[in-house]
Design a protein around this motif. Sequence first.
Motif, PDB file in Angstrom:
ATOM      1  N   SER A  68      10.169 -38.047  28.774  1.00 15.17           N
ATOM      2  CA  SER A  68      10.797 -36.825  28.276  1.00 15.17           C
ATOM      3  C   SER A  68      12.225 -37.116  27.822  1.00 15.17           C
ATOM      4  CB  SER A  68      10.798 -35.743  29.361  1.00 15.17           C
ATOM      5  OG  SER A  68      11.667 -36.099  30.427  1.00 15.17           O
ATOM      6  N   THR A  69      12.787 -36.219  27.048  1.00 14.17           N
ATOM      7  CA  THR A  69      14.129 -36.401  26.513  1.00 14.17           C
ATOM      8  C   THR A  69      15.167 -36.254  27.619  1.00 14.17           C
ATOM      9  OG1 THR A  69      13.401 -35.466  24.414  1.00 14.17           O
ATOM     10  CG2 THR A  69      15.779 -35.600  24.779  1.00 14.17           C
ATOM     11  N   PRO A  70      16.073 -37.217  27.786  1.00 16.14           N
ATOM     12  CA  PRO A  70      17.143 -37.058  28.780  1.00 16.14           C
ATOM     13  C   PRO A  70      18.092 -35.950  28.365  1.00 16.14           C
ATOM     14  CG  PRO A  70      17.519 -39.016  27.445  1.00 16.14           C
ATOM     15  CD  PRO A  70      16.158 -38.511  27.075  1.00 16.14           C
ATOM     16  N   GLY A  71      18.662 -35.254  29.348  1.00 18.61           N
ATOM     17  CA  GLY A  71      19.529 -34.122  29.052  1.00 18.61           C
ATOM     18  C   GLY A  71      20.956 -34.339  29.514  1.00 18.61           C
ATOM     19  N   GLY A 213      12.775 -39.082  16.598  1.00 18.27           N
ATOM     20  CA  GLY A 213      12.796 -37.663  16.924  1.00 18.27           C
ATOM     21  C   GLY A 213      12.143 -37.427  18.272  1.00 18.27           C
ATOM     22  N   GLY A 214      12.121 -36.179  18.703  1.00 20.27           N
ATOM     23  CA  GLY A 214      11.563 -35.842  20.000  1.00 20.27           C
ATOM     24  C   GLY A 214      10.055 -35.768  19.994  1.00 20.27           C
ATOM     25  N   SER A 215       9.487 -35.528  21.171  1.00 20.94           N
ATOM     26  CA  SER A 215       8.030 -35.523  21.312  1.00 20.94           C
ATOM     27  C   SER A 215       7.423 -34.146  21.092  1.00 20.94           C
ATOM     28  CB  SER A 215       7.636 -36.036  22.699  1.00 20.94           C
ATOM     29  OG  SER A 215       8.279 -35.271  23.714  1.00 20.94           O
ATOM     30  N   LEU A 216       8.227 -33.092  21.206  1.00 21.44           N
ATOM     31  CA  LEU A 216       7.751 -31.735  20.948  1.00 21.44           C
ATOM     32  C   LEU A 216       8.580 -31.145  19.810  1.00 21.44           C
ATOM     33  CD1 LEU A 216       7.393 -30.359  24.590  1.00 21.44           C
ATOM     34  CD2 LEU A 216       5.532 -30.719  22.983  1.00 21.44           C
ATOM     35  N   ASN A 217       7.923 -30.605  18.804  1.00 21.13           N
ATOM     36  CA  ASN A 217       8.710 -30.075  17.689  1.00 21.13           C
ATOM     37  C   ASN A 217       8.444 -28.609  17.379  1.00 21.13           C
ATOM     38  OD1 ASN A 217       6.234 -30.233  16.470  1.00 21.13           O
ATOM     39  ND2 ASN A 217       6.950 -31.241  14.617  1.00 21.13           N
ATOM     40  N   ALA A 468      13.281 -29.058  31.147  1.00 21.18           N
ATOM     41  CA  ALA A 468      12.280 -28.673  32.147  1.00 21.18           C
ATOM     42  C   ALA A 468      10.961 -28.314  31.475  1.00 21.18           C
ATOM     43  CB  ALA A 468      12.796 -27.494  32.978  1.00 21.18           C
ATOM     44  N   TYR A 469      11.037 -27.607  30.354  1.00 19.82           N
ATOM     45  CA  TYR A 469       9.817 -27.251  29.614  1.00 19.82           C
ATOM     46  C   TYR A 469       9.100 -28.512  29.136  1.00 19.82           C
ATOM     47  CZ  TYR A 469       6.954 -25.632  25.691  1.00 19.82           C
ATOM     48  OH  TYR A 469       5.917 -25.415  24.826  1.00 19.82           O
ATOM     49  N   GLU A 470       9.854 -29.435  28.578  1.00 16.08           N
ATOM     50  CA  GLU A 470       9.246 -30.672  28.093  1.00 16.08           C
ATOM     51  C   GLU A 470       8.585 -31.434  29.232  1.00 16.08           C
ATOM     52  OE1 GLU A 470      10.597 -34.731  25.735  1.00 16.08           O
ATOM     53  OE2 GLU A 470      11.837 -32.931  25.582  1.00 16.08           O
ATOM     54  N   GLN A 471       9.215 -31.439  30.391  1.00 16.88           N
ATOM     55  CA  GLN A 471       8.628 -32.142  31.537  1.00 16.88           C
ATOM     56  C   GLN A 471       7.377 -31.432  32.040  1.00 16.88           C
ATOM     57  OE1 GLN A 471      11.766 -32.682  34.417  1.00 16.88           O
ATOM     58  NE2 GLN A 471      13.038 -33.866  32.983  1.00 16.88           N
ATOM     59  N   ARG A 472       7.364 -30.097  31.993  1.00 17.25           N
ATOM     60  CA  ARG A 472       6.165 -29.365  32.411  1.00 17.25           C
ATOM     61  C   ARG A 472       4.997 -29.621  31.473  1.00 17.25           C
ATOM     62  NH1 ARG A 472       9.833 -25.094  32.913  1.00 17.25           N
ATOM     63  NH2 ARG A 472       8.900 -23.946  31.160  1.00 17.25           N
TER      64      ARG A 472
END
Length: 548
Positions: A68-71, A213-217, A468-472
């Motif tokens: 997941s993307t680090p924050g 880019g990120g994993s969720l778009n 948190a959403y990306e991790q869920r």
Amino acid sequence: MTRRSLLGLVGTGVVAIGLPAGLSSCSSGQAAAPPPTGALSSAELAKVIPSYLPREVVPPDIPSVDGSTPGFTTMPAELVTSVPTPPGSGGKYTAMSPAWWAVPPGLAKNSYYQAVNEALGTTIDFQVSDGSAYADKLQAVLASPKDVPDWVVMPSWNIPTRFQQGVGALFTDLTDHLAGDKVKKYPNLAALPSEAWKFCVFNGRLYALPFPGGSLNAAIFYRKDLFDSLGLAMPTSLEEFTEVAKAATDPSKNRWGLEDPWDNGSPFLFRNGADWFLRDGKLVSRFETEEYRQSLEWTASLFAAGVVHPDSVAGDQSGSKDRFESGQSLIAADGAGGWPEALARVRPSNPTYDQQPIDFFPVDGEQPWIPRVAPANIFSFLKKTDDEAKIAEMLAVADFIAAPFGTTEQVLVNYGVEGQHFTRDAAGAPELTDLGQREVTTTYGFLVGAPVANARVQFPDYVRDSTAYEQRMAPFMADPVFYGQQIQDPPEYSSLGKPFVDLAKDICRGRKGMKDLDAAVKTWRDSGGDELRAYREGFLTGDEPANT
């Protein structure tokens, strides 16, 4: 795509730029294109991409979990210098890049360009072109090899027809410079994820540098602040979704349950978010699946229930963001980058504004299936040359540009010089000055991107909520068929999927039905869909999941 969203993308790496690959198109009665060559297995692909050597210069406030993307909820107390000396050796290069904003002044009148070039020890002279006409510009430039700049930025949606066949004649093969541990010479490039490098492979060789880019778009968002005031909760099933939309709808108060949920919405709920699927060993298009049919039927039921905003029913999507942000509609699908942009627009006048993504939930007993998006959709290529010193210098410059969040290089590349091109807001985040607004654009950043980081420190709650959403959702993410492969469908199929765009709108609004879908699928097959399927089957490598 706005200038602000692109700058935010480069500066924080929150979202992926991407367009759906789309099922290409129509050739009535034409023979199938020649079978593809160069499809690589995972083991073969691993041999031509760089080793992945993560480089954490500043520890994130929210570490990555399973990719997941680090924050980052705060700016680092001190920036780190990742490239201690100018990487260049005085070379001069031209670079071609798109702009979806006002074209900035050229090198002679651009203090931002001059400052970055000084830090690079190399002169890069940008030829910036209107992004909306960039495909035509590329075609013209690539048709004349002598006119090709030293460095060419190419969005995936602008890659010319039959580019695979000609890439080696125009651009430098980077495989022997970066593959495997050869990339160790360039630590910031080595820190770019392997998934992004996979999309830089053409004809079995590494030719490009990625803009990761990120994993969720995309996501389906709801107005949590208004849900709370109405006593509503985030839906966890199709039934609850419909009930909540009905409960939120009150025409007397100019409030409806949702915007048109079709694009970036319903198909993903029904595990139909990719173009192609393998079912029982057979390759099928999304239009042929039962899930596609179910998602249309369910969406049509929402329209029939009167819970979709009337302007959206009428096809006006241009005002959907305004309607959602003003509370006229309480649920809307959008790109992931729209989330922080909405906060920037609305929070100054409405500090309690709170939009949140709806978690994907099981449908018909099946757990969610979220296809991973391409981890890079913009690339750059170096003009073909046998000058090893020139290649090494340009790669060293790329290493500087790819410096991660928390470095002096990242701030310079994305915002220019502090006190001249940017100041800092209350959270310590860079904020462009008037001069910065005129001169600083995503030019160097498109040559190669930095590792993705969620660093909207102006909105720490957003950083916490989005990570948190990306991790869920991470457990439900999976590789779609053809993930990690650069595939260009033959031009004769370029319009094959277009009739489904209007057909979906008509079915959702009750103007057409499932018989029309059946007829459209048959026309798709007869007009070239089966030939396109056969062409695509030539890219199957045996690595694909047995069923998706």
